[in-house]
Design a protein around this motif. Structure first.
Motif, short mmCIF file in Angstrom:
data_model
loop_
_atom_site.label_atom_id
_atom_site.label_comp_id
_atom_site.label_asym_id
_atom_site.label_seq_id
_atom_site.Cartn_x
_atom_site.Cartn_y
_atom_site.Cartn_z
N GLY A 48 0.78 -1.23 0.00
CA GLY A 48 0.00 0.00 0.00
C GLY A 48 0.81 1.28 0.00
N ARG A 49 1.95 1.26 -0.65
CA ARG A 49 2.74 2.51 -0.76
C ARG A 49 1.94 3.55 -1.53
N THR A 50 1.94 4.77 -1.07
CA THR A 50 1.18 5.84 -1.72
C THR A 50 2.10 6.92 -2.25
N GLN A 51 1.69 7.53 -3.35
CA GLN A 51 2.36 8.72 -3.89
C GLN A 51 1.45 9.94 -3.77
N HIS A 52 0.42 9.80 -2.92
CA HIS A 52 -0.47 10.92 -2.58
C HIS A 52 -1.09 11.56 -3.81
#
Length: 226
Positions: A48-52
């Motif tokens: 679940g890595r996010t780049q916003h």
């Protein structure tokens, strides 16, 4: 850019929104890993890595594109779910076919290699495919009709599966196909919030699928969990 963030933009303390976002993450991962072809998983999606919201972060040498390996408990749960999906795919050639599906003729097992059905257990029609208001779909994948052989020439045979998709906002009752496809089905995976492993459903019986989730069932009695 067209996206939907479950009704709230950015971080939120709303438990319902966060639960739905987590379910959607599992939905996308499961759809990818259970699809035919080569899965293309972006590094970080497994936890679940996010780049916003930045869809082109190649030029961002900062926190937007960096990996944070100090995972939260929610990220660890998603990573464990991804591992389970990968194990399921690797263990079953039914999800790794190298030939196109036909779906229009019964094979030697008496059933087609793939069969698409509605929640009432009946086969999808052209009209069903064209309905924009329907967001539910059932898929039968026949492990006895892979039409593949090992390097030694031995036919590849696998278990058969049902995949039940509910992309709608309400829970849906699916009816299992008739006995021709299988007399009993066991839940092996769900992206929903309930733990339903080893749950069983007989042919033509009703099976609830939570809103915005998918359910994977294997033909036959439950086996020891992977």
């Amino acid at each position: 850019n067209r996206s939907w963030n479950c009704g709230v933009e950015g971080l939120t303390a709303d438990p319902n929104v966060n639960a739905l976002r987590a379910r959607q993450q599992r939905n996308f991962l499961a759809t990818l890993m259970l699809s035919l072809g080569t899965p293309m998983l972006l590094g970080g999606d497994e936890f679940g890595r996010t780049q916003h919201g930045n869809n082109n972060a190649w030029c961002q040498d900062n926190e937007i594109s960096w990996f944070d390996w100090d995972l939260s408990s929610e990220q660890e749960e998603l990573q464990a779910f991804t591992r389970r999906l990968i194990r399921l795919r690797k263990a079953h050639p039914a999800f790794r076919r190298t030939r196109f599906l036909r779906g229009h003729e019964p094979g030697d097992a008496g059933t087609p290699d793939v069969w698409w059905f509605r929640p009432d257990g009946r086969r999808m029609t052209k009209r069903d495919w064209e309905r924009p208001d329907k967001h539910v779909l059932g898929v039968f994948l026949n492990g006895e009709e892979l039409r593949e052989v090992t390097p030694d020439g031995v036919p590849v045979i696998d278990d058969s599966f049902l995949l039940l998709f509910n992309a709608g906002h309400e829970d849906v009752d699916f009816h299992m196909p008739n006995e021709r496809f299988g007399e009993v089905w066991s839940v092996v995976l769900t992206t929903g919030d309930k733990d339903r492993r080893d749950e069983q459903h007989a042919a033509q019986s009703a099976c609830e699928v939570e809103s915005r989730s998918l359910l994977v069932l294997r033909r036959g009695e439950p086996v020891v969990a992977e």
